[in-house]
Design a protein around this motif. Structure first.
Motif, mmCIF file in Angstrom:
data_model
loop_
_atom_site.group_PDB
_atom_site.id
_atom_site.type_symbol
_atom_site.label_atom_id
_atom_site.label_comp_id
_atom_site.label_asym_id
_atom_site.label_seq_id
_atom_site.Cartn_x
_atom_site.Cartn_y
_atom_site.Cartn_z
ATOM 1 N N THR A 214 -10.506 2.413 -1.612
ATOM 2 C CA THR A 214 -10.684 3.291 -0.461
ATOM 3 C C THR A 214 -9.484 3.124 0.447
ATOM 4 O O THR A 214 -9.103 1.999 0.773
ATOM 5 C CB THR A 214 -11.946 2.903 0.340
ATOM 6 O OG1 THR A 214 -13.065 2.955 -0.528
ATOM 7 C CG2 THR A 214 -12.164 3.830 1.506
ATOM 8 N N VAL A 215 -8.892 4.239 0.829
ATOM 9 C CA VAL A 215 -7.780 4.210 1.772
ATOM 10 C C VAL A 215 -8.014 5.319 2.798
ATOM 11 O O VAL A 215 -8.262 6.460 2.428
ATOM 12 C CB VAL A 215 -6.416 4.434 1.077
ATOM 13 C CG1 VAL A 215 -5.289 4.444 2.096
ATOM 14 C CG2 VAL A 215 -6.165 3.376 0.020
ATOM 15 N N HIS B 253 0.849 -1.189 0.000
ATOM 16 C CA HIS B 253 0.000 0.000 0.000
ATOM 17 C C HIS B 253 0.883 1.237 0.000
ATOM 18 O O HIS B 253 1.957 1.241 0.605
ATOM 19 C CB HIS B 253 -0.881 0.053 1.252
ATOM 20 C CG HIS B 253 -1.804 -1.108 1.391
ATOM 21 N ND1 HIS B 253 -2.842 -1.351 0.514
ATOM 22 C CD2 HIS B 253 -1.847 -2.100 2.309
ATOM 23 C CE1 HIS B 253 -3.491 -2.437 0.896
ATOM 24 N NE2 HIS B 253 -2.900 -2.911 1.987
ATOM 25 N N LYS B 254 0.414 2.292 -0.663
ATOM 26 C CA LYS B 254 1.115 3.568 -0.614
ATOM 27 C C LYS B 254 0.497 4.406 0.492
ATOM 28 O O LYS B 254 -0.732 4.514 0.587
ATOM 29 C CB LYS B 254 1.018 4.315 -1.940
ATOM 30 C CG LYS B 254 1.804 5.609 -1.894
ATOM 31 C CD LYS B 254 1.973 6.263 -3.226
ATOM 32 C CE LYS B 254 2.882 7.476 -3.037
ATOM 33 N NZ LYS B 254 3.028 8.221 -4.256
ATOM 34 N N HIS C 234 -9.902 -6.022 0.839
ATOM 35 C CA HIS C 234 -10.238 -5.244 2.021
ATOM 36 C C HIS C 234 -10.029 -3.759 1.768
ATOM 37 O O HIS C 234 -9.363 -3.380 0.810
ATOM 38 C CB HIS C 234 -9.400 -5.703 3.222
ATOM 39 C CG HIS C 234 -7.931 -5.486 3.039
ATOM 40 N ND1 HIS C 234 -7.168 -6.238 2.180
ATOM 41 C CD2 HIS C 234 -7.078 -4.593 3.597
ATOM 42 C CE1 HIS C 234 -5.909 -5.822 2.220
ATOM 43 N NE2 HIS C 234 -5.831 -4.824 3.063
ATOM 44 N N ALA C 235 -10.606 -2.952 2.614
ATOM 45 C CA ALA C 235 -10.431 -1.505 2.564
ATOM 46 C C ALA C 235 -9.524 -1.131 3.733
ATOM 47 O O ALA C 235 -9.965 -1.095 4.872
ATOM 48 C CB ALA C 235 -11.772 -0.801 2.666
ATOM 49 N N PRO C 236 -8.242 -0.872 3.455
ATOM 50 C CA PRO C 236 -7.325 -0.605 4.561
ATOM 51 C C PRO C 236 -7.496 0.778 5.173
ATOM 52 O O PRO C 236 -7.915 1.724 4.511
ATOM 53 C CB PRO C 236 -5.953 -0.737 3.911
ATOM 54 C CG PRO C 236 -6.178 -0.353 2.493
ATOM 55 C CD PRO C 236 -7.569 -0.836 2.160
ATOM 56 N N ALA C 237 -7.171 0.846 6.435
ATOM 57 C CA ALA C 237 -7.065 2.113 7.150
ATOM 58 C C ALA C 237 -5.701 2.095 7.829
ATOM 59 O O ALA C 237 -5.268 1.051 8.321
ATOM 60 C CB ALA C 237 -8.174 2.257 8.183
ATOM 61 N N PHE C 238 -5.026 3.225 7.830
ATOM 62 C CA PHE C 238 -3.685 3.291 8.396
ATOM 63 C C PHE C 238 -3.651 4.268 9.554
ATOM 64 O O PHE C 238 -4.095 5.407 9.434
ATOM 65 C CB PHE C 238 -2.671 3.697 7.324
ATOM 66 C CG PHE C 238 -2.630 2.726 6.183
ATOM 67 C CD1 PHE C 238 -1.930 1.539 6.305
ATOM 68 C CD2 PHE C 238 -3.333 2.964 5.023
ATOM 69 C CE1 PHE C 238 -1.929 0.617 5.275
ATOM 70 C CE2 PHE C 238 -3.341 2.045 3.984
ATOM 71 C CZ PHE C 238 -2.633 0.872 4.114
ATOM 72 N N MET C 239 -3.147 3.790 10.676
ATOM 73 C CA MET C 239 -2.930 4.619 11.843
ATOM 74 C C MET C 239 -1.460 5.038 11.790
ATOM 75 O O MET C 239 -0.569 4.176 11.836
ATOM 76 C CB MET C 239 -3.205 3.848 13.134
ATOM 77 C CG MET C 239 -4.581 3.203 13.200
ATOM 78 S SD MET C 239 -5.885 4.421 13.118
ATOM 79 C CE MET C 239 -7.175 3.436 12.394
#
Length: 158
Positions: free
Chosen positions: A142-143, A86-87, A104-109
């Protein structure tokens, strides 16, 4: 056990699992998993953190896999397009996917202090899908990137 994100896990197992998923996917779809693509994914998996293209390029050059920016960007483009990497726009960096082979739709903390990045499942994904469906929009990707402080950086100095 090695640190991953904010917790410890079996790092060797996750590297092996991700590499096996990439190899299997490429074989099943008749895609070339070239030595450069393989090594870039290995580097991102081994480091377990977001890296910029120019952070990876010296390793490729040392190993005789290429020293020019197009080499790394072509490999990263391939890996991102297949969902293995992922970028992270906020950091202009790349991170190996924590859920290889899964749609999946990733979310980054993202910790604003130490730049540690942890991938989680995007909670608003269903809400976005519902909103998109209501206006006839088809979401292709979606990111979500959330910035804050990780547990270590929240801790008072000892």
């Amino acid at each position: 056990m090695a640190p991953h994100g904010f917790h410890h896990h079996n790092h060797d197992h996750c590297v092996e699992e991700a590499m096996a998923a990439a190899e299997s996917y490429c074989a099943a779809h008749k895609l070339k998993f070239t030595p450069v693509r393989r090594r870039v994914l290995e580097i991102l998996l081994e480091e377990h953190k977001a890296l910029g293209a120019y952070d990876i390029l010296p390793t490729l050059a040392e190993e005789g896999l290429g020293s020019q920016p197009p080499v790394i960007y072509r490999a990263l483009d391939f890996l991102v397009s297949k969902g293995f990497v992922h970028k992270i726009a906020r950091l202009n960096a790349y991170i190996a996917c924590s859920h290889p082979g899964k749609n999946h739709a990733p979310a980054f903390m993202i910790c604003r202090s130490c730049d540690v990045v942890v991938e989680t499942e995007s909670l608003p994904a269903q809400a976005l899908t519902t909103a998109a469906d209501s206006i006839g929009f088809s979401i292709e990707a979606t990111v979500v990137e959330a910035e804050g402080l990780c547990p270590k950086c929240q801790a008072p100095d000892e």
